[in-house]
Scaffold this motif. Structure first.
Motif, PDB file in Angstrom:
ATOM      1  N   ARG A 177      -6.583  -1.120   4.076  1.00  0.00           N
ATOM      2  CA  ARG A 177      -7.144  -0.013   3.286  1.00  0.00           C
ATOM      3  C   ARG A 177      -8.542   0.362   3.765  1.00  0.00           C
ATOM      4  NH1 ARG A 177      -4.917  -1.890  -2.718  1.00  0.00           N
ATOM      5  NH2 ARG A 177      -2.922  -0.806  -2.538  1.00  0.00           N
TER       6      ARG A 177
ATOM      7  N   HIS B 158       0.897  -1.160   0.000  1.00  0.00           N
ATOM      8  CA  HIS B 158       0.000   0.000   0.000  1.00  0.00           C
ATOM      9  C   HIS B 158       0.931   1.205   0.000  1.00  0.00           C
ATOM     10  CE1 HIS B 158      -3.338   2.680   0.833  1.00  0.00           C
ATOM     11  NE2 HIS B 158      -2.568   3.252   1.744  1.00  0.00           N
TER      12      HIS B 158
ATOM     13  N   GLU C  50      -3.353 -10.661   0.454  1.00  0.00           N
ATOM     14  CA  GLU C  50      -4.277  -9.635  -0.048  1.00  0.00           C
ATOM     15  C   GLU C  50      -5.323  -9.257   1.000  1.00  0.00           C
ATOM     16  OE1 GLU C  50      -5.734  -6.686  -1.962  1.00  0.00           O
ATOM     17  OE2 GLU C  50      -4.062  -7.764  -2.859  1.00  0.00           O
TER      18      GLU C  50
ATOM     19  N   ARG D 271      -3.961  -6.536   3.231  1.00  0.00           N
ATOM     20  CA  ARG D 271      -3.895  -5.223   2.575  1.00  0.00           C
ATOM     21  C   ARG D 271      -5.290  -4.630   2.406  1.00  0.00           C
ATOM     22  NH1 ARG D 271      -1.093  -4.126  -3.273  1.00  0.00           N
ATOM     23  NH2 ARG D 271      -2.757  -5.517  -3.960  1.00  0.00           N
TER      24      ARG D 271
ATOM     25  N   PHE E  79       2.438  -6.296   2.978  1.00  0.00           N
ATOM     26  CA  PHE E  79       1.607  -7.400   3.480  1.00  0.00           C
ATOM     27  C   PHE E  79       1.892  -8.658   2.661  1.00  0.00           C
ATOM     28  CE2 PHE E  79      -0.428  -3.294   3.700  1.00  0.00           C
ATOM     29  CZ  PHE E  79      -0.705  -3.174   5.055  1.00  0.00           C
TER      30      PHE E  79
END
Length: 198
Positions: free
Chosen positions: A73, A50, A66, A69, A63
């Motif tokens: 977010r 990110h 997925e 992350r 990270f």
């Protein structure tokens, strides 16, 4: 924007990592959930990134998965939560367990995560409940009707946290003792026996 780094892990001082890619060393901040699963120094590592750009800084957050992350977010979109608290959440609880707590509206358990007070926990529940429902990036975050009961493992997890056990500890205990067909009460009994060394 940088979305992924593949290189050699040459430094590890939590929460900071140093990854060398093509002769360039990238400083990356990572949650403990990622740091625990990293290979040793000198080994190849692939991190999902990110990329955060502010007026006075550029920061990379890394990270291994997925789901982490995606949750990071989503947490940044909650008012009052910055990167530091988002990393603390990922360091203190697994993504699927966090999704269960949010879907259950368990403010008490959320406040046990470092950096999260009651008001922040309430905001997380309100702002993230719909985003985490059925989100494919978060394992265990399956669609369910508002107010629908958690599965047996989810109920046991919430109950054990209300008894004062830490989220990470509860998650490990429940995964270790839960067997197919167990109801919440059976899982809680087994988890308490395991926690007490019985």
């Amino acid at each position: 924007m940088i979305g992924r780094l593949r290189g050699t892990l040459i430094g590890k001082q939590p929460p900071s990592l140093l990854v060398e890619v093509g002769g360039v060393g990238y400083e990356v901040e990572a949650p403990m959930s990622t740091i625990y699963d990293l290979p040793g120094l000198g080994k190849e590592v692939v991190l999902l990134i990110h990329h955060a750009v502010k007026e006075d800084s550029i920061t990379l957050y890394g990270f291994l998965h997925e789901a982490e992350r995606t949750l990071f977010r989503n947490l940044l979109k909650v008012s009052g939560i910055g990167a530091k608290i988002a990393l603390a959440v990922l360091s203190g609880v697994s993504t699927d367990h966090f999704a269960r707590l949010v879907q259950a509206g368990d403010v008490v358990a959320l406040t046990k995560i470092p950096g999260i007070g009651k008001k922040t926990a309430e905001r997380i529940v309100v702002e993230l409940r719909d985003r985490l429902d059925g989100m494919s990036g978060i394992p265990g975050a399956t669609p369910r009707a508002a107010g629908a009961p958690l599965d047996a493992a989810g109920e046991a997890t919430v109950a054990l946290q209300q008894l004062g056990y830490k989220p990470v500890e509860v998650s490990r205990l429940v995964q270790k003792v839960a067997a197919e067909g167990d109801d919440a009460e059976a899982i809680i009994r087994k988890a308490l026996r395991a926690a007490l060394g019985g």
